[in-house]
Design a protein around this motif. Structure first.
Motif, PDB file in Angstrom:
ATOM      1  N   ILE A 238       0.843  -1.261  -0.114  1.00 10.68           N
ATOM      2  CA  ILE A 238      -0.102   0.137  -0.127  1.00 10.68           C
ATOM      3  C   ILE A 238       0.908   1.279  -0.030  1.00 10.68           C
ATOM      4  O   ILE A 238       0.507   2.131  -0.715  1.00 10.68           O
ATOM      5  CB  ILE A 238      -0.923   0.028   1.271  1.00 10.68           C
ATOM      6  CG1 ILE A 238      -2.039  -1.225   1.203  1.00 10.68           C
ATOM      7  CG2 ILE A 238      -1.772   1.189   1.181  1.00 10.68           C
ATOM      8  CD1 ILE A 238      -2.604  -1.486   2.324  1.00 10.68           C
ATOM      9  N   CYS A 239       1.993   1.300   0.676  1.00  9.71           N
ATOM     10  CA  CYS A 239       2.767   2.481   0.841  1.00  9.71           C
ATOM     11  C   CYS A 239       3.504   2.738  -0.305  1.00  9.71           C
ATOM     12  O   CYS A 239       3.521   3.771  -0.984  1.00  9.71           O
ATOM     13  CB  CYS A 239       4.006   2.173   2.065  1.00  9.71           C
ATOM     14  SG  CYS A 239       3.224   2.659   3.465  1.00  9.71           S
ATOM     15  N   VAL A 240       3.892   1.721  -1.123  1.00  4.17           N
ATOM     16  CA  VAL A 240       4.509   1.915  -2.294  1.00  4.17           C
ATOM     17  C   VAL A 240       3.644   2.356  -3.229  1.00  4.17           C
ATOM     18  O   VAL A 240       4.009   3.411  -4.207  1.00  4.17           O
ATOM     19  CB  VAL A 240       5.323   0.684  -2.701  1.00  4.17           C
ATOM     20  CG1 VAL A 240       5.868   0.545  -4.233  1.00  4.17           C
ATOM     21  CG2 VAL A 240       6.551   0.161  -1.820  1.00  4.17           C
ATOM     22  N   LEU A 241       2.529   1.852  -3.529  1.00  3.86           N
ATOM     23  CA  LEU A 241       1.511   2.124  -4.336  1.00  3.86           C
ATOM     24  C   LEU A 241       1.041   3.324  -4.429  1.00  3.86           C
ATOM     25  O   LEU A 241       0.469   4.115  -5.423  1.00  3.86           O
ATOM     26  CB  LEU A 241       0.569   0.993  -4.666  1.00  3.86           C
ATOM     27  CG  LEU A 241       0.805  -0.227  -5.392  1.00  3.86           C
ATOM     28  CD1 LEU A 241      -0.265  -1.382  -5.125  1.00  3.86           C
ATOM     29  CD2 LEU A 241       1.412  -0.057  -6.779  1.00  3.86           C
ATOM     30  N   THR A 242       0.387   3.761  -3.186  1.00  3.80           N
ATOM     31  CA  THR A 242      -0.348   4.968  -2.844  1.00  3.80           C
ATOM     32  C   THR A 242       0.150   5.918  -2.073  1.00  3.80           C
ATOM     33  O   THR A 242      -0.271   7.031  -1.732  1.00  3.80           O
ATOM     34  CB  THR A 242      -1.583   4.504  -2.350  1.00  3.80           C
ATOM     35  OG1 THR A 242      -1.578   3.928  -1.267  1.00  3.80           O
ATOM     36  CG2 THR A 242      -2.405   3.580  -3.336  1.00  3.80           C
TER      37      THR A 242
ATOM     38  N   VAL B  51       3.504   8.870   6.391  1.00  8.77           N
ATOM     39  CA  VAL B  51       2.867   9.607   7.291  1.00  8.77           C
ATOM     40  C   VAL B  51       3.280  10.951   7.449  1.00  8.77           C
ATOM     41  O   VAL B  51       2.586  12.145   7.183  1.00  8.77           O
ATOM     42  CB  VAL B  51       2.681   9.036   8.855  1.00  8.77           C
ATOM     43  CG1 VAL B  51       1.855   9.856   9.819  1.00  8.77           C
ATOM     44  CG2 VAL B  51       1.881   7.628   8.655  1.00  8.77           C
ATOM     45  N   VAL B  52       4.683  11.278   7.847  1.00 12.97           N
ATOM     46  CA  VAL B  52       5.086  12.549   8.156  1.00 12.97           C
ATOM     47  C   VAL B  52       5.237  13.262   6.804  1.00 12.97           C
ATOM     48  O   VAL B  52       4.969  14.627   6.909  1.00 12.97           O
ATOM     49  CB  VAL B  52       6.299  12.709   8.708  1.00 12.97           C
ATOM     50  CG1 VAL B  52       7.018  14.054   8.985  1.00 12.97           C
ATOM     51  CG2 VAL B  52       6.006  11.700  10.350  1.00 12.97           C
ATOM     52  N   GLY B  53       5.457  12.475   5.930  1.00 12.65           N
ATOM     53  CA  GLY B  53       5.832  13.021   4.584  1.00 12.65           C
ATOM     54  C   GLY B  53       4.582  13.825   3.919  1.00 12.65           C
ATOM     55  O   GLY B  53       4.546  14.817   3.479  1.00 12.65           O
ATOM     56  N   GLU B  54       3.419  13.030   3.927  1.00 16.92           N
ATOM     57  CA  GLU B  54       2.169  13.588   3.959  1.00 16.92           C
ATOM     58  C   GLU B  54       1.644  15.026   4.384  1.00 16.92           C
ATOM     59  O   GLU B  54       1.085  15.965   4.038  1.00 16.92           O
ATOM     60  CB  GLU B  54       0.826  12.806   3.856  1.00 16.92           C
ATOM     61  CG  GLU B  54       1.153  11.284   2.876  1.00 16.92           C
ATOM     62  CD  GLU B  54       0.828  11.850   1.466  1.00 16.92           C
ATOM     63  OE1 GLU B  54       0.251  13.119   1.178  1.00 16.92           O
ATOM     64  OE2 GLU B  54       1.091  11.151   0.688  1.00 16.92           O
ATOM     65  N   ILE B  55       1.977  14.787   5.989  1.00 20.05           N
ATOM     66  CA  ILE B  55       1.620  15.972   6.676  1.00 20.05           C
ATOM     67  C   ILE B  55       2.368  17.249   6.344  1.00 20.05           C
ATOM     68  O   ILE B  55       1.821  18.261   6.139  1.00 20.05           O
ATOM     69  CB  ILE B  55       1.900  15.711   8.218  1.00 20.05           C
ATOM     70  CG1 ILE B  55       0.754  14.470   8.752  1.00 20.05           C
ATOM     71  CG2 ILE B  55       1.639  16.891   9.070  1.00 20.05           C
ATOM     72  CD1 ILE B  55       1.250  13.854  10.101  1.00 20.05           C
ATOM     73  N   ALA B  56       3.664  16.965   6.111  1.00 18.45           N
ATOM     74  CA  ALA B  56       4.750  18.116   5.844  1.00 18.45           C
ATOM     75  C   ALA B  56       4.198  18.654   4.348  1.00 18.45           C
ATOM     76  O   ALA B  56       4.097  19.755   4.212  1.00 18.45           O
ATOM     77  CB  ALA B  56       5.860  17.528   5.685  1.00 18.45           C
TER      78      ALA B  56
END
Lengths: 322, 291
Positions: free
Chosen positions: A301-305, A310-315
């Motif tokens: 899931i992490c690699v595909l989407t 977590v922190v990268g998305e927030i940032a």
């Protein structure tokens, strides 16, 4: 081709300020945790893995080097520290130094071999070297093979800090974690860190600018290995054992997973990722092998989407650097 | 030194058999890497699926070994094609390392599911009747099945080499590896070729799984450690040449067999040690092309 880290890192005063605030919050939360009734063993374990993941992230997130063998540094330091404490009867501080130094030495040897190839080969070589070390430790007499080193004494740090007191141990481990974390933070914000990022983005160009990229890569590898070893030495005081689990390839995979979940190339991502994965293992412990399946699914899931983590998305959402 | 020829040849044979698995697996990895730019970490898990497929065919449907040799690679190959269509294809254009991470995750899922249902112990798979027994060669006793595995694997490897290096289809494949955009401009459906290539590579792994079922038993983790050794084989041989993969695979198997006889303590590690030596002496690998 996009780089392995999709987390763009704006530099400048605002980025430093954001990171300082986040660091303050993280430290405050970690200081307060033992007083909230959380199982201290769990948090201490999380801190050791957080430092380990941060050390791994230094290589992948800033140098673009995927090490699939970081368990060998964790395990080596664990065995050496455990042996030093239990058999040689060394005090804790010397045990930690011995374990960390052993991991550093292994880092120099394996680094010299692994940096001879790039990209995908680097990952395969580090994995194979870690497997080599696994078989060495499986057969070496001082590791006690399948049994591992059990019942390692915690002792008194500097002769007067009693590490068998859980609260005391907690703050010692926390201090060790923060020390390692700040070394990594300093490294990635130094000229050395900038060259490392340049190598990650475009190695031929860095070479043409006159940088001896092999020296930088080796230095990053050894630094990462040393800090991973430091985490391994600290973990000995928490778990009081050193076993083959810590050198197995599944452990290397977990380190990768923690960093991927938290966010490759983010400052705080590996810490968040480590706690997420450790918590997951804790709560799902009764489900047996399904934990492996879930870990695999998280990878997919992490690699595909969810490549920013977590922190990268927030940032990314707040357009901040974390 | 007193050499027990009987034992030496027995270990050489074991080495040759392991070598045939290394060759079949590294061949598949090389073909997949050429087209997809992905190192297929799930290769070990798919090899295991091949063995389980043969086991199910025999114990559930009553279909024997000879049909399993054909059916298992097709079934697992189709499963691979499904993986490629639903997941791997979305990684094109991303860093190669994402492919490694994704397939590592897939490998964990597959192995975990099989471990849940079958534990970690081995399930027996009987040697087919036609290949039971052995031949006395004078200097050693050769179990027929083991001889068959070596000969058949070698034939499949050479057939794959022929397909890729000597046929029209192989020429398209090699051209698409070099420059997919240009090959597409000539009206060749490159995405479909990529999918089929993945299916082919995975099918080879499943075939190795079927061959190993009667020798090594059928276990959920049978591919987990094997794949790491195969990675070392790939690092030693380089992925540039098909024939290189085949020769390196067999050669390393033989060296491992010899080590088992002369210095058994190092038999687990000899391939990794050789990898270190090759990296120190010839960093690009024995057959050249760096990645």
């Amino acid at each position: 081709m996009t780089s392995i880290t999709e987390n763009a890192m704006p530099v400048g005063r605002r980025a430093i300020r954001d990171e300082m605030i986040a660091f303050g919050i993280m430290t405050a939360v970690l200081m307060a945790l033992p007083f909230t009734g959380v199982y201290p063993f769990f948090v201490m374990q999380g801190l050791c893995f957080a430092l380990l993941a941060c050390a791994f992230n230094l290589l992948i997130g800033y140098g673009g080097l995927l090490s699939f063998g970081h368990a060998m540094f964790l395990g080596t330091a664990g065995y050496v520290t455990g042996h030093a404490l239990k058999v040689w009867g060394l005090p804790p501080e010397l045990g930690i130094i011995a374990g960390t130094a052993a991991a550093a030495a292994l880092g120099v040897l394996t680094g010299l071999i692994a940096i001879r190839r790039q990209g995908i080969y680097f990952a395969m070589i580090t994995l194979a070297l870690a497997q080599l070390m696994y078989f060495v430790y499986l057969q070496a007499p001082f590791t006690h093979g399948e049994d591992g080193i059990q019942g390692i004494p915690q002792g008194h740090l500097f002769g007067f800090i009693n590490l068998s007191n859980p609260t005391t141990l907690y703050f010692v481990v926390l201090a060790g974690f923060l020390f390692g974390f700040l070394i990594i933070y300093r490294a990635i914000n130094s000229p050395f860190g900038e060259v490392l990022k340049a190598i990650r983005e475009n190695e031929p160009r860095a070479i043409s600018l006159g940088y001896r990229t092999d020296h930088y890569k080796l230095l990053a590898f050894v630094l990462s290995a040393t800090l991973a070893g430091f985490a391994g030495s600290l973990k000995v005081f928490v778990a009081q054992n050193a076993s083959l689990t810590d050198v197995h390839w599944t452990m290397s995979g977990e380190i990768v997973l923690m960093t991927l979940v938290g966010g490759l190339g983010t400052v705080f991502g590996p810490v968040v990722g480590a706690f997420v994965i450790i918590a997951m293992q804790q709560y799902l412990a009764g489900f047996g092998q399904w934990v492996t399946v879930i870990q695999g699914a998280i990878f997919v899931i992490c690699v595909l989407t969810f490549r920013r983590g977590v922190v990268g998305e927030i940032a990314h959402y707040f357009k901040r650097s974390l | 030194m007193d050499i027990n020829l009987q034992a030496l040849f027995a270990q050489l044979l074991v080495g040759l058999i392991n070598g045939s698995f290394y060759a079949l697996l590294s061949l598949g990895l090389a073909v997949i890497f050429g087209m997809l730019n992905i190192i297929n970490f799930a290769h070990g898990a798919l090899y295991m699926m091949g063995a389980f497929c043969a086991y199910f065919l025999l114990n559930v449907l009553g279909i024997g070994y000879w049909y399993a040799l054909i059916i298992a690679p097709i079934v697992v190959g189709l499963f691979g094609i499904l993986l490629e269509r639903t997941m791997l294809q979305w990684l094109s254009g991303l860093d190669h390392l994402y492919g490694l991470l994704l397939t590592f995750g897939l490998g964990l899922i597959i192995q975990g599911v099989f471990q849940n249902y079958f534990g970690s112990s081995g399930l027996p798979y009987a040697i087919p009747e036609e290949l039971r027994g052995g031949i006395n060669l004078g200097f050693m006793f050769l179990p027929v099945y083991r001889g068959w595995v070596v000969v058949f694997s070698l034939a499949v490897c050479l057939l794959t080499w022929f397909l890729i290096e000597r046929t029209q289809l192989g020429a398209y494949l090699r051209a698409a590896t070099e420059n997919p955009t240009l090959v597409r401009a000539f009206g060749i459906n490159v995405p479909r070729m990529i999918t089929l290539t993945y299916g082919l590579g995975v099918g080879l792994a499943a075939l190795a799984g079927v061959l190993s079922a009667p020798i090594n038993q059928v276990r959920p983790l049978m591919g987990a450690d094997l794949i790491i050794v195969v990675f070392a084989v790939v690092v030693i041989g380089g992925m540039g040449s098909i024939m290189g993969s085949i020769i390196t695979g067999f050669a390393l198997g033989i060296i491992e067999g010899l080590t088992k006889y002369f210095y058994p303590e190092a038999s687990n590690t000899v391939v990794f040690v050789l990898m270190v030596l090759v990296l120190l002496i010839k960093p690009a690998g024995l057959t050249g092309r760096t990645a």
